[in-house]
Design a protein around this motif. Structure first.
Motif, PDB file in Angstrom:
ATOM      1  N   ASP A 301       0.829  -1.211   0.000  1.00  0.00           N
ATOM      2  CA  ASP A 301       0.000   0.000   0.000  1.00  0.00           C
ATOM      3  C   ASP A 301       0.857   1.253   0.000  1.00  0.00           C
ATOM      4  O   ASP A 301       0.558   2.233  -0.673  1.00  0.00           O
ATOM      5  N   LEU A 302       1.930   1.202   0.800  1.00  0.00           N
ATOM      6  CA  LEU A 302       2.808   2.360   0.879  1.00  0.00           C
ATOM      7  C   LEU A 302       3.526   2.573  -0.445  1.00  0.00           C
ATOM      8  O   LEU A 302       3.613   3.684  -0.959  1.00  0.00           O
ATOM      9  N   THR A 303       4.044   1.486  -0.974  1.00  0.00           N
ATOM     10  CA  THR A 303       4.879   1.575  -2.168  1.00  0.00           C
ATOM     11  C   THR A 303       4.102   2.095  -3.363  1.00  0.00           C
ATOM     12  O   THR A 303       4.612   2.878  -4.158  1.00  0.00           O
ATOM     13  N   LYS A 304       2.841   1.650  -3.442  1.00  0.00           N
ATOM     14  CA  LYS A 304       2.001   2.092  -4.565  1.00  0.00           C
ATOM     15  C   LYS A 304       1.914   3.610  -4.597  1.00  0.00           C
ATOM     16  O   LYS A 304       1.919   4.229  -5.645  1.00  0.00           O
ATOM     17  N   ILE A 305       1.803   4.211  -3.435  1.00  0.00           N
ATOM     18  CA  ILE A 305       1.678   5.656  -3.349  1.00  0.00           C
ATOM     19  C   ILE A 305       3.024   6.329  -3.574  1.00  0.00           C
ATOM     20  O   ILE A 305       3.155   7.224  -4.421  1.00  0.00           O
ATOM     21  N   VAL A 306       4.024   5.900  -2.807  1.00  0.00           N
ATOM     22  CA  VAL A 306       5.310   6.575  -2.877  1.00  0.00           C
ATOM     23  C   VAL A 306       5.927   6.448  -4.266  1.00  0.00           C
ATOM     24  O   VAL A 306       6.589   7.356  -4.767  1.00  0.00           O
ATOM     25  N   GLY A 307       5.677   5.319  -4.909  1.00  0.00           N
ATOM     26  CA  GLY A 307       6.230   5.093  -6.244  1.00  0.00           C
ATOM     27  C   GLY A 307       5.710   6.079  -7.284  1.00  0.00           C
ATOM     28  O   GLY A 307       6.303   6.224  -8.354  1.00  0.00           O
ATOM     29  N   GLN A 308       4.610   6.783  -6.951  1.00  0.00           N
ATOM     30  CA  GLN A 308       4.070   7.769  -7.907  1.00  0.00           C
ATOM     31  C   GLN A 308       4.615   9.170  -7.650  1.00  0.00           C
ATOM     32  O   GLN A 308       4.315  10.103  -8.381  1.00  0.00           O
ATOM     33  N   CYS A 309       5.395   9.298  -6.597  1.00  0.00           N
ATOM     34  CA  CYS A 309       5.875  10.637  -6.225  1.00  0.00           C
ATOM     35  C   CYS A 309       7.210  10.898  -6.887  1.00  0.00           C
ATOM     36  O   CYS A 309       8.267  10.868  -6.247  1.00  0.00           O
ATOM     37  N   TYR A 310       7.145  11.196  -8.198  1.00  0.00           N
ATOM     38  CA  TYR A 310       8.366  11.293  -8.993  1.00  0.00           C
ATOM     39  C   TYR A 310       9.248  12.447  -8.590  1.00  0.00           C
ATOM     40  O   TYR A 310      10.444  12.424  -8.866  1.00  0.00           O
ATOM     41  N   ASN A 311       8.640  13.453  -7.979  1.00  0.00           N
ATOM     42  CA  ASN A 311       9.413  14.654  -7.638  1.00  0.00           C
ATOM     43  C   ASN A 311       9.767  14.731  -6.169  1.00  0.00           C
ATOM     44  O   ASN A 311      10.194  15.773  -5.683  1.00  0.00           O
ATOM     45  N   LEU A 312       9.622  13.597  -5.500  1.00  0.00           N
ATOM     46  CA  LEU A 312       9.850  13.596  -4.062  1.00  0.00           C
ATOM     47  C   LEU A 312      11.290  13.914  -3.710  1.00  0.00           C
ATOM     48  O   LEU A 312      12.217  13.356  -4.290  1.00  0.00           O
ATOM     49  N   GLN A 313      11.450  14.828  -2.735  1.00  0.00           N
ATOM     50  CA  GLN A 313      12.795  15.138  -2.254  1.00  0.00           C
ATOM     51  C   GLN A 313      13.004  14.632  -0.838  1.00  0.00           C
ATOM     52  O   GLN A 313      14.113  14.307  -0.438  1.00  0.00           O
ATOM     53  N   SER A 330      14.010   3.746  -5.212  1.00  0.00           N
ATOM     54  CA  SER A 330      15.297   4.026  -5.852  1.00  0.00           C
ATOM     55  C   SER A 330      15.133   4.136  -7.362  1.00  0.00           C
ATOM     56  O   SER A 330      15.966   4.742  -8.035  1.00  0.00           O
ATOM     57  N   ILE A 331      14.063   3.562  -7.890  1.00  0.00           N
ATOM     58  CA  ILE A 331      13.801   3.636  -9.322  1.00  0.00           C
ATOM     59  C   ILE A 331      12.925   4.832  -9.670  1.00  0.00           C
ATOM     60  O   ILE A 331      13.114   5.481 -10.694  1.00  0.00           O
ATOM     61  N   SER A 332      11.946   5.113  -8.787  1.00  0.00           N
ATOM     62  CA  SER A 332      10.943   6.133  -9.123  1.00  0.00           C
ATOM     63  C   SER A 332      11.257   7.533  -8.646  1.00  0.00           C
ATOM     64  O   SER A 332      10.822   8.501  -9.251  1.00  0.00           O
ATOM     65  N   CYS A 333      11.963   7.632  -7.537  1.00  0.00           N
ATOM     66  CA  CYS A 333      12.126   8.951  -6.902  1.00  0.00           C
ATOM     67  C   CYS A 333      13.534   9.450  -7.078  1.00  0.00           C
ATOM     68  O   CYS A 333      14.343   9.446  -6.136  1.00  0.00           O
ATOM     69  N   LYS A 334      13.824   9.863  -8.304  1.00  0.00           N
ATOM     70  CA  LYS A 334      15.206  10.198  -8.636  1.00  0.00           C
ATOM     71  C   LYS A 334      15.671  11.510  -8.027  1.00  0.00           C
ATOM     72  O   LYS A 334      16.859  11.826  -8.076  1.00  0.00           O
ATOM     73  N   ASP A 335      14.740  12.261  -7.488  1.00  0.00           N
ATOM     74  CA  ASP A 335      15.124  13.550  -6.924  1.00  0.00           C
ATOM     75  C   ASP A 335      15.281  13.496  -5.406  1.00  0.00           C
ATOM     76  O   ASP A 335      15.459  14.528  -4.763  1.00  0.00           O
ATOM     77  N   LEU A 336      15.237  12.300  -4.866  1.00  0.00           N
ATOM     78  CA  LEU A 336      15.257  12.165  -3.413  1.00  0.00           C
ATOM     79  C   LEU A 336      16.526  12.725  -2.801  1.00  0.00           C
ATOM     80  O   LEU A 336      17.627  12.367  -3.202  1.00  0.00           O
ATOM     81  N   ARG A 337      16.330  13.613  -1.795  1.00  0.00           N
ATOM     82  CA  ARG A 337      17.498  14.196  -1.112  1.00  0.00           C
ATOM     83  C   ARG A 337      17.625  13.669   0.308  1.00  0.00           C
ATOM     84  O   ARG A 337      18.712  13.561   0.846  1.00  0.00           O
ATOM     85  N   GLU A 338      16.464  13.377   0.918  1.00  0.00           N
ATOM     86  CA  GLU A 338      16.498  12.984   2.322  1.00  0.00           C
ATOM     87  C   GLU A 338      15.605  11.773   2.557  1.00  0.00           C
ATOM     88  O   GLU A 338      14.452  11.751   2.123  1.00  0.00           O
ATOM     89  N   LEU A 339      16.130  10.762   3.221  1.00  0.00           N
ATOM     90  CA  LEU A 339      15.378   9.560   3.549  1.00  0.00           C
ATOM     91  C   LEU A 339      15.420   9.311   5.052  1.00  0.00           C
ATOM     92  O   LEU A 339      16.490   9.284   5.654  1.00  0.00           O
ATOM     93  N   VAL A 340      14.228   9.128   5.642  1.00  0.00           N
ATOM     94  CA  VAL A 340      14.140   8.788   7.063  1.00  0.00           C
ATOM     95  C   VAL A 340      13.287   7.546   7.199  1.00  0.00           C
ATOM     96  O   VAL A 340      12.153   7.514   6.719  1.00  0.00           O
ATOM     97  N   VAL A 341      13.838   6.510   7.819  1.00  0.00           N
ATOM     98  CA  VAL A 341      13.071   5.282   8.058  1.00  0.00           C
ATOM     99  C   VAL A 341      13.054   5.008   9.552  1.00  0.00           C
ATOM    100  O   VAL A 341      14.085   4.680  10.145  1.00  0.00           O
ATOM    101  N   PHE A 342      11.881   5.132  10.168  1.00  0.00           N
ATOM    102  CA  PHE A 342      11.729   4.884  11.596  1.00  0.00           C
ATOM    103  C   PHE A 342      11.314   3.439  11.847  1.00  0.00           C
ATOM    104  O   PHE A 342      10.656   2.826  11.007  1.00  0.00           O
ATOM    105  N   PRO A 343      11.609   2.913  13.039  1.00  0.00           N
ATOM    106  CA  PRO A 343      11.223   1.536  13.347  1.00  0.00           C
ATOM    107  C   PRO A 343       9.776   1.472  13.830  1.00  0.00           C
ATOM    108  O   PRO A 343       9.355   2.285  14.644  1.00  0.00           O
ATOM    109  N   SER A 344       9.047   0.502  13.340  1.00  0.00           N
ATOM    110  CA  SER A 344       7.659   0.360  13.767  1.00  0.00           C
ATOM    111  C   SER A 344       7.593  -0.274  15.152  1.00  0.00           C
ATOM    112  O   SER A 344       6.661  -0.047  15.912  1.00  0.00           O
TER     113      SER A 344
END
Lengths: 583, 210
Positions: A301-313, A330-344
């Motif tokens: 569910d998450l990936t489907k949404i995030v994968g459409q955010c081509y301009n995500l930074q 890594s394939i869809s969001c080529k403009d990514l500048r900052e990534l934060v992954v928190f633990p569930s």
């Protein structure tokens, strides 16, 4: 040689200098530039509220319009600083109310702000416009009501992760009907329900509203109403994003989102009902920032949404995104500048989710602009770290938290020294680093040798001896903030590098081996430092000098002794007047 | 300004010499014995590369009652799920507990996770050695400006909680009543709902004078 430029010209030139660093540089060129600069400085940033006295600040800079202060040390975020330690903003508010009647902006981080402070702010500054409180506490919704009722020119009210005593949600209703200047409202951290009709009317009469971050109590069904009132929004935070699945609710929400042509940032998404996530699809390609870190939904569910955010930074997610999701990113969001992954689920040693070091490696491979990483995971290897550093030598901020303290390279069972060493060696512009996993003194040798631009370093459960600390203090030329917990570092490195501490903002060490005696010596010998021993044990005065302190916080200061310390804090080596105690 | 080391300071790191020798590359791990627990292995000087979490709990000297770490003494007997053998390196289904502020996740974020944990494990009693996950909430006392924090996982009943809170603020158990704010933002008198539901919904506490 007298300055040949007329003052007006100099002032005009200086007006283009906005960074405090540039202004500080300019002010030491010559006396006339110092004078010129101090009269036209409009913004002040004080990184440690105990480093300087507000009167000194006001005396030097009489025309300030914006003040930013930080209080507690960073580790206060993780319960390491006991309650009542300090960071009280009240004395500052008293002084700046007197000294800066035309102040427009106050930004505070990790400070104790009382209702009395907020009332004083609301009544003292006729042109007050911006209040940003990050990780602050000590106030209630009554204080917010005072701000909202009295600040006629308020533009920004931004509460970021504050702990607020919630007496009621009525504070919002105190915005006068004639009030129309609101540009930014962030109430995401509040728990109480506000009157929805008051909120709706406020939004409707705020044509300049660009940022609106709701709290959890605003239901999904009401979001479309608000979005229709404010299609000009740039930054929107939903409330609880869950509801019974109803086509009419879904379509009005989707329509409302599609009406927001300027939307760049989305957040909120508590308690997500996955079926409602696609309602944001029409704005996905507009988004530069997406925060789904409260969305407890699974990867597809998450990936489907995030994968459409081509301009995500900027992306903030939970580890539910998993390696597969990060691969898609890594394939869809080529403009990514900052990534934060928190633990569930941070308190369980074993992973319930398939998020490993591989996810981070993929993103580092696929996203050429990636500069900033905060990543929680449960396994890491030297080879992964080496790959990441070689893929992304442009990293400026790298914070890695392997959940298990002192976890080795899971493949080779070796320490992660070489991996982190590769990070500091390849990423020459690295300014911030947080490390975890099994680390020996060797990693500190690498850091001291290579990390010449490092500004802030966080260390936990690492190292073998004082040599580790010595490498960092003697080698990292740009280091200003160092925070250490549970490391076997003691007196030697600290005392050998005492002069370095005066070139840093602060040093925090807890659960290490720094002794009372060393703290006292440091405090006595270094007049420019406050050496605060924070120790909650009883009978402190009868503990031998060689005993390690629980916590020590050392910072440079020109304001001398603190007068607001609780009983478990001692400023070492100075008597109560700030004079050296040589006993 | 030169600082001369060894200035009447005895080092707690007994394995290093009193002169700080920058050429000394021995990697020894100085051992600090806390009073809390006797550590009877004789391999202190040859600590394995991967230290089990248990060993480091002994080095934490924070004795604040409210922040009391999980006392590992209870864990070594019995074989509940999630127990740690003191010499093991990785154990399945082990909880990261007892280390304050680790992993470094802010309180507002921990609450999201706890809600999830609470809703899954609501049915079980705290039989997994209690305190293996901490659940800090803020508590105010009417009339006192500074708030405190309490770990709700250290308690299984309202009585012990109120006793602890009353003591913390120097009040008598009989002179106070406990209220709490739930998930919906409402303030309620504590004691009406079962403890488990209370834990699932609580956001913060307030102690009022009777």
């Amino acid at each position: 040689m007298a300055c040949s430029f007329p003052e007006e010209v100099l002032e005009h030139v200086f007006s283009f200098l906005t960074s405090q660093k540039d202004r500080n540089a300019v002010s030491v060129v010559c006396k006339s530039w110092y004078e010129m600069e101090r009269w036209c400085r409009k913004r002040i940033f004080v990184g440690n509220c105990y480093s300087v006295n507000p009167r000194i600040m006001i005396r030097r800079f009489p025309e300030v319009k914006s003040v930013e202060l930080k209080g507690k040390p960073h580790f206060a975020d993780f319960n390491l600083v006991p309650e009542g330690w300090g960071g009280f903003v009240y004395p500052w508010i008293v002084e700046i109310a007197r000294g800066y009647p035309w102040l427009e902006e106050i930004r505070l981080k990790r400070m104790v702000v009382t209702d009395e402070c907020l009332e004083m702010i609301s009544k003292s500054f006729k042109n007050f416009k911006v209040l940003v409180l990050s990780s602050c506490e000590g106030f209630s919704t009554d204080g917010l009501a005072a701000i909202v009722a009295n600040c006629r020119n308020l533009r920004v009210l931004d509460l970021r992760e504050c702990e607020v005593e919630e007496l009621s949600g009525h504070w919002l209703s105190h915005f006068p009907d004639s009030f129309t200047s609101l540009e930014s409202l962030n109430m995401a951290c509040l728990l109480s329900e506000v009157s929805f009709s008051a909120l709706e009317r406020l939004v409707a009469r705020s044509p300049n509203l660009k940022t609106l971050r709701l709290n959890r109590t605003v239901p999904l069904e009401k979001l479309s109403t608000l979005l229709q009132r404010a299609p000009q929004l740039v930054d929107f935070g939903t409330g609880a994003y869950s509801a019974e699945i109803r086509p009419d609710v879904y379509s009005s929400l989707a329509d409302a989102f599609s009406g927001c042509k300027n939307l760049k940032s989305l957040s909120g998404f508590w308690d997500v009902t996955p079926a409602y996530l696609p309602a944001i699809c029409s704005v996905c390609s507009l988004l530069t920032s997406l925060n789904l870190s409260y969305a407890t939904t699974q990867s597809p569910d998450l990936t489907k949404i995030v994968g459409q955010c081509y301009n995500l930074q900027r992306l903030v997610v939970l580890d539910y995104i998993e390696d597969t999701g990060l691969n898609t990113i890594s394939i869809s969001c080529k403009d990514l500048r900052e990534l934060v992954v928190f633990p569930s689920d941070p308190f369980v040693a074993d992973a319930d989710v398939l998020l490993t070091e591989q996810g981070l490696v993929s993103v580092s491979q696929g996203c050429p602009k990636l500069q900033s990483v905060l990543y929680f995971c449960r396994q890491m290897s030297n080879s992964a770290l080496i790959s990441i550093s070689k893929n992304r030598p442009n990293l400026t901020c790298f914070r890695l938290c392997i959940i298990e303290p002192r976890a080795p390279d899971y493949v080779t069972l070796e320490p992660l020294d070489v991996g982190f060493g590769s990070v500091v060696e390849n990423c020459k512009q690295l300014t911030r680093l947080s490390m975890s996993g099994l680390l020996t003194d060797r990693v500190f040798e690498y850091i001291g040798t290579h990390a010449k631009n490092l500004d802030m370093l966080s260390i936990a459960f690492a190292g073998d001896s004082d040599l580790g600390l010595h490498h960092v203090l003697s080698g990292c030329d740009s280091l200003r903030k160092l925070e250490i917990r549970d490391c076997p570092f003691g007196d030697k490195a600290l005392l050998a590098n005492a002069s370095k501490l005066e070139r840093m903002r602060s040093l925090w060490m807890s659960s290490c081996f720094v002794s009372f005696g060393a703290c006292k010596l440091l405090g006595q010998k270094m007049p420019g430092l406050n050496v605060e021993v924070i120790d909650e044990r009883e009978n402190i005065s009868s503990i031998p000098e060689c005993t390690p302190v629980e916590k020590v916080y050392i910072y440079r200061t020109v304001s001398g002794q603190r007068f607001d310390i609780p009983d478990y804090v001692r400023i070492m080596g100075k008597d109560k007047d700030g004079v050296y105690d040589l006993s | 300004m030169e600082l001369y080391l060894g200035l009447a300071l005895s080092s707690s790191a007994s394995s290093c010499s009193s002169q700080f020798d920058l050429n000394c590359h021995e990697s020894t791990i100085p051992v600090h014995r806390s009073n809390k627990r006797k550590h009877d292995d004789d391999d202190d000087d040859h600590v394995p590369q991967t230290l089990p979490l248990l060993v480091w709990n002994n080095f934490c000297c924070n004795k604040n009652q409210l922040n009391e770490e999980h006392d590992q003494d209870h864990d070594n007997d019995g074989d509940n799920d999630g127990e740690v053998e003191s010499n093991s390196i990785f154990v399945r289904r082990r909880n990261i507990g007892g280390v304050i502020g680790w992993p470094p996740v802010k309180l507002c974020r921990r609450k999201v996770c706890h809600r999830k944990i609470g809703s899954n494990g609501g049915g079980s009693d705290d039989g997994d050695g209690g305190g293996s996950k901490s659940m800090y909430v803020k508590v105010h006392m009417e009339g006192i400006g500074i708030a405190r924090k309490v770990d709700l996982n250290m308690h299984q009943s309202y009585q012990t909680l109120v006793h602890t809170l009353a003591n913390m603020f120097g009040k008598c158990y009989g002179d106070v009543k406990l209220t709490y704010q739930d998930k919906e933002g409402d303030w309620l008198l504590a004691g009406d709902v079962p403890w488990g539901s209370f834990i699932n919904t609580i956001q913060r506490l307030k102690l009022l004078k009777k």
